[in-house]
Design an enzyme around this catalytic site. Structure first.
Site, PDB file in Angstrom:
ATOM      1  N   TRP A 192      62.895 -26.354  -3.540  1.00  0.00           N
ATOM      2  CA  TRP A 192      63.022 -25.805  -2.324  1.00  0.00           C
ATOM      3  C   TRP A 192      63.821 -24.526  -3.049  1.00  0.00           C
ATOM      4  CZ3 TRP A 192      61.844 -25.507   2.927  1.00  0.00           C
ATOM      5  CH2 TRP A 192      62.342 -24.107   3.259  1.00  0.00           C
TER       6      TRP A 192
ATOM      7  N   ARG B 183      51.103 -25.871   3.266  1.00  0.00           N
ATOM      8  CA  ARG B 183      49.554 -24.935   4.034  1.00  0.00           C
ATOM      9  C   ARG B 183      49.042 -25.025   5.136  1.00  0.00           C
ATOM     10  NH1 ARG B 183      44.810 -25.685  -1.001  1.00  0.00           N
ATOM     11  NH2 ARG B 183      46.479 -24.232  -1.980  1.00  0.00           N
ATOM     12  N   THR B 184      49.531 -25.654   5.928  1.00  0.00           N
ATOM     13  CA  THR B 184      50.017 -25.862   7.671  1.00  0.00           C
ATOM     14  C   THR B 184      49.797 -24.228   7.844  1.00  0.00           C
ATOM     15  OG1 THR B 184      50.699 -27.366   7.833  1.00  0.00           O
ATOM     16  CG2 THR B 184      50.458 -26.785   9.590  1.00  0.00           C
TER      17      THR B 184
ATOM     18  N   ASP C 136      53.432 -24.213   1.333  1.00  0.00           N
ATOM     19  CA  ASP C 136      54.307 -25.688   0.907  1.00  0.00           C
ATOM     20  C   ASP C 136      52.758 -26.876   1.601  1.00  0.00           C
ATOM     21  OD1 ASP C 136      55.346 -27.541   1.041  1.00  0.00           O
ATOM     22  OD2 ASP C 136      56.944 -27.469   2.658  1.00  0.00           O
TER      23      ASP C 136
ATOM     24  N   GLU D 288      66.503 -14.184   1.724  1.00  0.00           N
ATOM     25  CA  GLU D 288      67.126 -14.779   2.670  1.00  0.00           C
ATOM     26  C   GLU D 288      68.576 -15.413   2.370  1.00  0.00           C
ATOM     27  OE1 GLU D 288      63.691 -17.665   2.662  1.00  0.00           O
ATOM     28  OE2 GLU D 288      65.131 -18.317   1.329  1.00  0.00           O
TER      29      GLU D 288
ATOM     30  N   ASP E 283      51.903 -14.274   2.529  1.00  0.00           N
ATOM     31  CA  ASP E 283      52.763 -14.872   2.294  1.00  0.00           C
ATOM     32  C   ASP E 283      53.547 -15.639   1.137  1.00  0.00           C
ATOM     33  OD1 ASP E 283      54.982 -16.215   4.241  1.00  0.00           O
ATOM     34  OD2 ASP E 283      53.029 -17.475   4.506  1.00  0.00           O
ATOM     35  N   GLU E 284      54.929 -16.109   1.189  1.00  0.00           N
ATOM     36  CA  GLU E 284      55.723 -16.351   0.428  1.00  0.00           C
ATOM     37  C   GLU E 284      55.231 -17.179  -0.246  1.00  0.00           C
ATOM     38  OE1 GLU E 284      56.604 -17.508   3.064  1.00  0.00           O
ATOM     39  OE2 GLU E 284      58.944 -17.560   3.229  1.00  0.00           O
TER      40      GLU E 284
ATOM     41  N   PRO F 224      65.069 -13.953  -1.986  1.00  0.00           N
ATOM     42  CA  PRO F 224      66.431 -12.967  -2.106  1.00  0.00           C
ATOM     43  C   PRO F 224      66.587 -12.634  -0.869  1.00  0.00           C
ATOM     44  CG  PRO F 224      64.143 -12.027  -3.625  1.00  0.00           C
ATOM     45  CD  PRO F 224      63.960 -13.729  -2.879  1.00  0.00           C
TER      46      PRO F 224
HETATM   47  P1  5GP Z   1      53.867 -24.318   5.254  1.00  0.00           P
HETATM   48  O1  5GP Z   1      52.912 -24.163   6.485  1.00  0.00           O
HETATM   49  O2  5GP Z   1      52.823 -23.816   3.759  1.00  0.00           O
HETATM   50  O3  5GP Z   1      54.304 -26.231   5.045  1.00  0.00           O
HETATM   51  O4  5GP Z   1      54.931 -23.473   4.816  1.00  0.00           O
HETATM   52  C1  5GP Z   1      55.368 -22.654   4.934  1.00  0.00           C
HETATM   53  C2  5GP Z   1      56.049 -21.658   5.249  1.00  0.00           C
HETATM   54  O5  5GP Z   1      56.964 -22.642   5.321  1.00  0.00           O
HETATM   55  C3  5GP Z   1      56.861 -20.541   4.566  1.00  0.00           C
HETATM   56  O6  5GP Z   1      55.970 -19.485   5.744  1.00  0.00           O
HETATM   57  C4  5GP Z   1      58.029 -21.084   4.091  1.00  0.00           C
HETATM   58  O7  5GP Z   1      58.619 -19.758   5.700  1.00  0.00           O
HETATM   59  C5  5GP Z   1      58.636 -22.206   4.869  1.00  0.00           C
HETATM   60  N1  5GP Z   1      58.824 -22.608   3.885  1.00  0.00           N
HETATM   61  C6  5GP Z   1      58.161 -23.348   2.544  1.00  0.00           C
HETATM   62  N2  5GP Z   1      58.371 -24.119   1.950  1.00  0.00           N
HETATM   63  C7  5GP Z   1      59.280 -23.539   1.254  1.00  0.00           C
HETATM   64  C8  5GP Z   1      60.836 -23.141   0.147  1.00  0.00           C
HETATM   65  O8  5GP Z   1      60.502 -23.902  -0.502  1.00  0.00           O
HETATM   66  N3  5GP Z   1      61.643 -22.385   0.481  1.00  0.00           N
HETATM   67  C9  5GP Z   1      61.571 -21.715   1.647  1.00  0.00           C
HETATM   68  N4  5GP Z   1      62.537 -20.787   1.853  1.00  0.00           N
HETATM   69  N5  5GP Z   1      60.402 -21.052   3.019  1.00  0.00           N
HETATM   70  C10 5GP Z   1      59.734 -22.682   2.309  1.00  0.00           C
END
Ligand code: 5GP
Length: 205
Positions: free
Chosen positions: A182, A118-119, A116, A188, A112-113, A186
């Site tokens: 945040w 971790r959910t 955040d 996006e 994944d990219e 690229p």
């Molecule tokens: P999590 O489940 O870890 O909170 O979030 C994962 C998803 O949230 C990522 O795959 C991404 O799509 C989105 N996301 C969370 N933080 C960011 C960020 O700083 N930038 C972008 N572009 N997407 C994010």
């Protein structure tokens, strides 16, 4: 307005290149599972660096998981706010690779990219483990499937989701650890030249 980090395609390429040898050191993946949409481009780039001479390319399967939704009134069209539950928009299509049984005893790299809260990663690992366990039981096999994770960025913050300790200790790879900012990727960008200018301006500071 919240701080934004602009990441260029070249940054992404180099981050994948940098981490690939660490992944290969003790985990030669048989399959990559890219979490869409942010995991697609990193997974494809990473595959080039994971390729071993004489071995076929590692197959990439896509899953679609969505946690974040655009906030209508956030005041910033680029920044998204977390939703509360993961929605499955796409899951493994194992018909191309045989069936789910083919994952039993294999090494699967989840890409994944950004990690955040971790959910999303927690959901992906749990659900994949569940599917594989079902297939393993059906086969009556005692072979374990191992999972590893690659992300471009891990945000250093209190996580809502949890990952198996074995993954955290041995098979978790984040190219960069950042604060709770945040990150603008690229793929996006609607104006890639402006995106790259923003990235260069931040570097020049
Ligand atoms: P999590 O489940 O870890 O909170 O979030 C994962 C998803 O949230 C990522 O795959 C991404 O799509 C989105 N996301 C969370 N933080 C960011 C960020 O700083 N930038 C972008 N572009 N997407 C994010």
């Amino acid at each position: 307005m919240a701080v934004k980090i602009y990441v260029t395609y070249n940054d992404v390429h180099k981050m994948c290149q940098e981490v690939a040898p660490k992944i290969l050191a003790d985990f030669q993946p048989n399959l990559m599972v890219a979490i869409g949409g942010g995991g697609y481009v990193p997974a494809r780039i990473l595959r080039s660096f994971l390729k071993q001479p004489g071995s076929p390319n590692i197959p990439i399967q896509a899953i679609g998981l969505s946690l974040y939704e655009k906030l209508a009134n956030s005041g910033d069209a680029d920044v998204e706010a977390p939703g509360t539950k993961v929605t499955r928009t796409q899951w493994l299509d194992m018909s191309a690779l045989g069936e789910m049984e083919n994952l039993v005893g294999k090494r699967v790299l989840i890409v994944d990219e950004v990690d955040d809260t971790r959910t999303t990663l927690e959901y992906a690992v749990k659900e994949l483990q569940k599917d594989v366990e079902e297939a393993r039981a059906k086969l009556g096999s005692d072979k374990k499937t191992e999972f590893a994770i690659f992300v471009l960025h891990n945000k250093d913050k209190q996580k809502k989701g949890a990952l198996p300790q074995d993954i955290v200790d041995h098979h978790y790879h984040a190219a960069r650890t950042v604060g709770d900012e945040w990150i603008c990727y690229p793929w996006e960008a609607l104006d890639i030249e402006e995106h790259d200018r923003n990235a260069a301006a931040a570097l020049a500071k």
